[in-house]
Write an enzyme that holds these catalytic residues in place. Structure first.
Site, PDB file in Angstrom:
ATOM      1  N   HIS A 227     -24.665  15.777  20.025  1.00 35.90           N
ATOM      2  CA  HIS A 227     -25.654  16.622  20.695  1.00 35.90           C
ATOM      3  C   HIS A 227     -25.043  17.461  21.806  1.00 35.90           C
ATOM      4  CE1 HIS A 227     -25.962  13.042  23.470  1.00 35.90           C
ATOM      5  NE2 HIS A 227     -26.035  14.001  24.364  1.00 35.90           N
ATOM      6  N   ASP A 255     -25.097  11.128  15.682  1.00 39.94           N
ATOM      7  CA  ASP A 255     -24.804  11.723  16.992  1.00 39.94           C
ATOM      8  C   ASP A 255     -23.312  11.575  17.269  1.00 39.94           C
ATOM      9  OD1 ASP A 255     -24.991  13.010  19.369  1.00 39.94           O
ATOM     10  OD2 ASP A 255     -26.138  11.464  20.418  1.00 39.94           O
ATOM     11  N   GLY A 335     -24.989  13.525  31.618  1.00 47.81           N
ATOM     12  CA  GLY A 335     -23.575  13.850  31.820  1.00 47.81           C
ATOM     13  C   GLY A 335     -22.652  12.785  31.262  1.00 47.81           C
ATOM     14  N   SER A 337     -23.090  11.450  28.329  1.00 48.22           N
ATOM     15  CA  SER A 337     -23.092  11.595  26.873  1.00 48.22           C
ATOM     16  C   SER A 337     -21.684  11.808  26.334  1.00 48.22           C
ATOM     17  CB  SER A 337     -23.964  12.775  26.454  1.00 48.22           C
ATOM     18  OG  SER A 337     -25.317  12.427  26.453  1.00 48.22           O
ATOM     19  N   SER A 352     -24.563   7.956  23.345  1.00 53.93           N
ATOM     20  CA  SER A 352     -25.536   8.886  22.777  1.00 53.93           C
ATOM     21  C   SER A 352     -26.684   9.126  23.750  1.00 53.93           C
ATOM     22  CB  SER A 352     -26.076   8.353  21.452  1.00 53.93           C
ATOM     23  OG  SER A 352     -27.135   9.165  20.973  1.00 53.93           O
TER      24      SER A 352
END
Length: 383
Positions: A227, A255, A335, A337, A352
């Site tokens: 993402h 993801d 942030g 991720s 994720s």
């Protein structure tokens, strides 16, 4: 382009970029087994982080890491011994052993011989996975957070968002889910969300107006969350200089993504400890069992630890469902991720999303790293 004050500082800066090109590269299939080492089970800083986040003494943290390493090795043997009677497994922190569910008592002695404890259950893993697959085919409303097979409960657990269980669309979804097989319903405190963030100076990497975190080093680049960027999107490092592009990306449904590294940047097989723990070397990608301890490194909240709560969970984000996720009790924030989930020195997955934060607590999902490596034919860099 690099900080040059000390080797430690340089390595920390390089970690934000991915991997070390001169390090040995192993295919995912070769990185499954934990490396044997004569070193201590963990650095003092890592043990301190486990003490803080898991409420352990130092001796308890050391003992737990040793027990989890044994459980990881036992899991494959026990699953083979259980055969078609296998109903799943989990690490029991209280006993320090792996517990294996079996549907037939005739298989119990063979499983015990591997060093695992045994629990007799009604449904085998194939029946539970078939039920979950049927639920995956349903369209879930926003009031449903996620669902996964829980081997300890011997059912598929459907998590509804707090306050939404009695919504008409949620009740209809649960009715259809129960038709698929054994289902139990639990409550999630909040709806899941991804942990990307708007541009903030001085953090690992940027694409467009999004900041995310590096996951793990691979030959020629790094893996991260899907993402965070679409295929071909340009990626810029902590100093805003160009380092590469998304070579592959999938979200939702999955993801995960990977980014090539070039233009004067290079890579190291390290997970940044952010001063909370020493920078951690990555030695493989053996998957930790449910119940094992696990830690996460991210550019916003840095280093935090918790435990593996569930595997192969389907997470219902507002953007769409994502499958085959691992749920943990580790907190995260926007942030983080794409950042690293690691158990001991074994890579686990890339961050994720989740719910909550690192002030009040929460849960976070990661996409397993071996799935990403296999999907794109990548090789994990190991120390």
């Amino acid at each position: 382009m690099r900080r040059t004050t000390t080797l430690r500082t340089a390595l920390s800066a390089l970690l934000l970029l991915g991997t070390w090109a001169t390090a040995s590269a192993l295919p995912a299939s070769a990185a499954d087994a934990p490396a044997r080492s004569t070193e201590a089970p963990a650095s003092p800083e890592l043990l301190s982080a486990m003490q803080r986040d898991l409420a352990l003494t130092r001796n308890e943290a050391v003992a737990r890491l040793a027990a989890e390493k044994t459980a990881t090795a036992v899991e494959r043997k026990a699953r083979s011994a259980a055969g078609s009677a296998y109903g799943g497994s989990w690490f029991d922190a209280d006993s320090g052993r792996l517990t294996v569910a079996v549907t037939r008592a005739a298989h119990a002695d063979a499983v015990r011989a591997t060093g695992a404890a045994v629990r007799l259950v009604r449904y085998d893993a194939r029946q539970l996975e078939a039920a979950k697959k049927s639920i995956d085919a349903l369209s879930a409303p926003a009031g449903v957070a996620s669902w996964h097979v829980d081997p300890k409960a011997n059912k598929v657990v459907v998590n509804t968002v707090a306050g939404h269980r009695d919504d008409n669309d949620v009740r209809a979804f649960l009715a259809r889910a129960r038709e698929a097989g054994p289902v139990t319903v639990r409550q999630a405190p909040a709806a899941p969300r991804i942990f990307a963030a708007g541009t903030v100076g001085g953090d690992p990497y940027y694409t467009g107006n999004v900041r995310c975190s590096i996951g793990f080093s691979v030959h020629g680049g790094f893996v991260t969350a899907g993402h965070c960027g679409s295929p071909s999107a340009a990626v810029y490092g902590w100093d805003r200089s160009y380092i590469g592009n998304f070579q592959g990306s999938s979200f939702p449904d999955n993801d995960y993504a990977w980014v090539n590294v070039g233009s004067g940047w290079w890579t190291v097989p390290v997970v940044l400890g952010w001063g909370t723990v020493s920078d951690q070397l990555v030695r493989g990608s053996a998957e930790a069992p449910v119940g094992a301890s696990i830690c996460r490194s991210g550019s916003t909240t840095h280093w935090h630890c918790g435990t593996v709560l569930a595997k192969n969970e389907t997470v219902n984000y507002s953007q769409g469902a994502v499958h085959q996720m691992t749920k943990t009790s580790v907190c995260a924030e926007p942030g983080d991720s794409g950042g690293s989930f690691i158990s001991g020195d074994q890579a686990q997955g890339v961050t994720s999303g989740g719910w909550g934060n690192c002030s009040g607590g929460g849960q976070t999902w990661h996409q397993p790293v071996n799935e990403i490596l296999n999907r794109y034919g990548l090789m994990l860099h190991t120390a």
